[in-house]
Design an enzyme around this catalytic site. Structure first.
Site, short mmCIF file in Angstrom:
data_model
loop_
_atom_site.label_atom_id
_atom_site.label_comp_id
_atom_site.label_asym_id
_atom_site.label_seq_id
_atom_site.Cartn_x
_atom_site.Cartn_y
_atom_site.Cartn_z
N SER A 90 6.95 -6.00 1.42
CA SER A 90 7.41 -5.68 0.07
C SER A 90 8.49 -4.59 0.05
O SER A 90 8.90 -4.17 -1.03
CB SER A 90 6.24 -5.26 -0.80
OG SER A 90 5.61 -4.11 -0.27
N LYS B 186 0.61 -0.66 -7.57
CA LYS B 186 1.96 -0.11 -7.43
C LYS B 186 2.45 0.47 -8.76
O LYS B 186 3.10 1.53 -8.78
CB LYS B 186 2.91 -1.20 -6.92
CG LYS B 186 2.63 -1.60 -5.48
CD LYS B 186 3.53 -2.72 -5.01
CE LYS B 186 3.25 -3.08 -3.55
NZ LYS B 186 4.09 -4.18 -3.06
#
Length: 774
Positions: free
Chosen positions: A671, A714
């Protein structure tokens, strides 16, 4: 009529003296007084009677004193010869310190034909007993006796008669009755002696010199054989326990087979111990015990809400499970132990968010028993499936032990830290869990130790894990995944106010009237003193503040302590965390990424720089293979899109260095692709990345942004770090439904499918850079 005599009485506990016996007697103070009184009287006689606990003796014997002296040890003693029975009357006065009683001698009836016949029969029995003992001299003495009463009274020397039996003979003046009783007793003794002798012969015949140490075992075996039982001690007890236990038919059949093996084995055989331990384990398991689930769905939800703040997804799943069970029970569809009737869930999330404690709350809400099984560090497959019972120290597996500990077949079993199960040469415990956690198979779970089908289908398994990466895919596929991603700042304040502060006040022996911790102070702790997904560190800081408050109350004599935001520094020191994104991204080449670790979501800075030298790429920061590949892809993308990005070709024909700070921490994952592209583009353009922007996403060589995981964690990390804009892959849009509304209100989420969209919005414009430079 027989005249009465007044005689001193000598009570003896042991022995019981019958007429015709000559016995030595140790003289204590009462006995010495009786002997002295007898010697002082004209006839020199004393009445010897047994000492009874419950009553006074009715009969005794008149004895003459043969000799008075001392034993070898110096103890005074006398030798008495018993002559005649006497019936004891009332007490009378007499000289000396002795006790005097009135006695009536009992005359012996003349012998008739029946008495003589009984005496002859008894004499034969006595001679038979003495022959077994080879007491030939005593046999001669017995053969010389002709008086039936004297023959009967020789029983006073019989070692096989008890004192109670001898007292009964003393109190039986009728000779025929006495002989009849003695004949019965002696026949019983001879029969027992014959059996004992036969047992000894059987043992002696089958025993060799090398087997002498097994004498006791052989005798016990011969005794059982003679009695026709053939059972060792305790085997009948196990048979009774198995027959009375409420066991399924298959289990009862297996248990009875083992009882049969136990009956055929000897006590000295190691197999006997294994069988007994196995039977104990089987009998202790609650094969048919089940607790009734609570059917009040509202009450169950109230219990969950009272114990934990938030975690709505888990609570909803528990309430759904209970609602379905309740409806099936109402409609008669509930099948106890039916295939797939249980549930298997895994709660995945960072530490401190309440995964473990949630299991106990679920058990309370369902009104079930709760058992926790810690799997962290387990590397032996036998810990799950049990050992083969032929091994020394064999035990059933942890699952069976948990069922036994719970005492029911439908408990809530918490498999804690399932992601930390290891594997080595002893097997793979995670593979052994496949059958345990498969609702379609665990109704016939077979433990190696039990070797019986154990129905686990009605057990509610709740597993906990910090990360799913280390859980084998086959195992993860058998469980229902529920993510517990962490708490927002508002959640932490609410948890601290409702749970942490009251608990720590109690531990510090404080009350809410003495110490007050304001909501602003709690918010400051959550924002600037901790950076965690859970609330463990926050609870430690709350405890520290309350300890210091308790110290103030004790030392400075304050009555009330108020801990507010302004005074928090006096209790906890200066804040440990401050927003740093603006400082870190002030120079070109630094971008802010978002990552998920075992501790929850976190902010990740990626730095890029260039130096004169040979063209190439250097990567540092303990990056894994996937992140290294992301860096290569990012550099290739930027070089292939120089014209679109407005970058001169010579800028990147230098030595490029990409570094991810916190170099001691291993980092890996796909990511970070868009973050690396942004950092390299910022470096090449010479313009910094906006300090309020974070991003996450996997990038392809063509610049496509691919979806990633951990969106909620996140975004929580972005909010904690003070970011206001976050770029997410377009295909992660459904994940926003799980993100709390307050986070979406604080952080603007921009969904992108091409990394060029991120570059155009995240990098500072030229005019702002020029203005800043001016």
């Amino acid at each position: 009529m027989t005249s009465t005599l007044n005689l001193p009485v000598l009570f003896l506990t042991d022995p019981v003296v019958l007429p015709g016996m000559v016995v030595p007697i140790e003289l204590d103070e009462p006995a010495q007084a009786a002997i002295d009184a007898a010697r002082a009287s004209s006839n020199g006689q004393v009445l010897v009677a047994p000492r009874l606990d419950d009553r006074y003796a009715a009969y005794g014997v008149i004895a003459t004193i043969e000799q008075v002296g001392r034993m070898r040890g110096g103890t005074p003693a006398a030798v008495l010869k018993a002559e005649q029975r006497a019936k004891i009357g009332h007490g009378v006065t007499g000289p000396g310190a002795a006790l005097w009683v009135e006695t009536e001698p009992v005359d012996t009836a003349k012998a008739d034909g029946r008495t003589t016949e009984l005496a002859a029969d008894y004499k034969k029995l006595v001679v038979a007993v003495l022959q077994r003992r080879e007491a030939w001299q005593i046999i001669d003495a017995v053969n010389k006796l002709s008086d039936p009463s004297a023959i009967a009274d020789t029983a006073g020397y019989a070692p096989y008669l008890t004192d109670e039996q001898k007292r009964e003979l003393l109190e039986t003046p009728d000779v025929a009755e006495r002989l009849t009783t003695l004949i019965e007793w002696t026949k019983t003794h001879i029969a027992e002696a014959e059996v004992t002798e036969k047992i000894s012969d059987d043992v002696r015949e089958g025993m060799e010199k090398s087997q002498r140490e097994f004498l006791l075992r052989q005798q016990l075996a011969a005794i059982r054989k003679e009695l026709g039982e053939g059972e060792p001690d305790g085997a009948d007890d196990y048979r009774t326990r198995v027959e009375q236990a409420d066991l399924p038919d298959a289990v009862r059949e297996a248990a009875m087979r083992e009882v049969g093996r136990l009956e055929r084995s000897s006590d000295q055989s190691p197999e006997s111990g294994w069988i007994r331990t196995w039977l104990d384990t089987v009998l202790e398991l609650p094969w048919t015990e089940r607790t009734a689930d609570s059917t009040d769905v509202k009450a169950a939800r109230a219990v969950l809400d009272a114990d934990h703040h938030g975690l709505d997804e888990v609570k909803d799943r528990m309430v759904e499970y209970l609602a379905v069970r309740s409806r099936r029970a109402q409609r008669g569809l509930e099948v106890v132990g039916g295939r797939g009737s249980g549930a298997v869930m895994v709660l995945v999330g960072p530490p401190g968010v309440g995964k473990t404690s949630l299991g106990e709350s679920v058990a309370r809400a369902l009104d079930r028993k709760f058992v926790r099984v810690a799997l962290g560090g387990v590397r032996d497959e036998a810990e799950i499936r049990g050992h083969r019972r032929t091994y020394v120290g064999a035990l059933p597996g942890r699952i069976v032990r948990a069922i036994k500990e719970a005492g029911s077949m439908n408990p809530v079993v918490l498999l804690d830290e399932i992601d930390k199960v290891g594997a080595d040469y002893r097997g793979d415990p995670a593979a052994a869990l496949l059958e345990v956690l498969d609702p379609a198979q665990n109704h016939t779970f077979r433990d190696h130790y039990l070797d019986l089908d154990l129905d686990l289908s009605d057990v509610l398994f709740i597993a906990t894990a910090n990360v799913i990466d280390t859980i084998p895919q086959a195992l993860l596929d058998r469980m229902e995944l529920i993510t517990v991603d962490g708490y927002t700042e508002d959640d932490k304040v609410a948890i601290a106010r409702d749970f942490l502060v009251p608990r720590q006040l109690e531990r510090a022996a404080l009350t809410a009237d003495e110490v007050t911790l304001t909501d602003d102070a709690l918010r400051e702790i959550a924002a600037n003193y901790t950076r965690e997904a859970g609330v463990r560190q926050m609870e430690r800081l709350v405890a520290k503040a309350l300890r210091k408050a308790a110290t103030r109350l004790a030392q400075e004599g304050e009555q009330v302590v108020v801990i507010d935001k302004a005074g928090l520094k006096d209790f906890l020191g200066r804040p440990r965390f401050t927003p740093e994104s603006h400082e870190r991204t002030a120079v070109p080449g630094v971008s802010t990424g978002l990552a998920v670790t075992g501790m929850g979501g976190d902010v990740l800075f990626i730095e890029a720089n260039a130096a004169d030298g040979k063209s190439g790429l250097t990567l540092t920061g303990q990056l894994g293979d996937v992140m290294k590949e992301s860096a290569q892809i990012a550099l290739t993308y930027v070089r292939s899109h120089l014209e679109e990005l407005g970058i001169e070709a010579s800028v990147l024909d230098r030595s490029i260095h990409v570094h991810v700070p916190a170099g001691a921490v291993p980092k890996d994952g796909p990511s970070a692709g868009v973050t690396m592209v942004t950092a390299l583009t910022s470096l090449a353009l010479g313009r910094p990345v906006r300090s309020d922007v974070g991003m996450t996403g996997e990038v392809t060589l063509n610049g496509r942004v691919l979806p990633i995981g951990g969106v909620k964690q996140k975004l929580l990390a972005a909010q904690r770090a003070g970011l206001t804009t976050v770029f997410l892959p377009k295909r992660n849009e459904p994940d926003l439904d799980d993100v709390p509304a307050e986070v979406l209100a604080a952080v603007e989420v921009k969904l992108v499918s091409d990394v060029a969209d991120i570059l155009s919005a995240a990098i500072e414009p030229v005019r702002e850079t020029a203005t800043a430079a001016a």
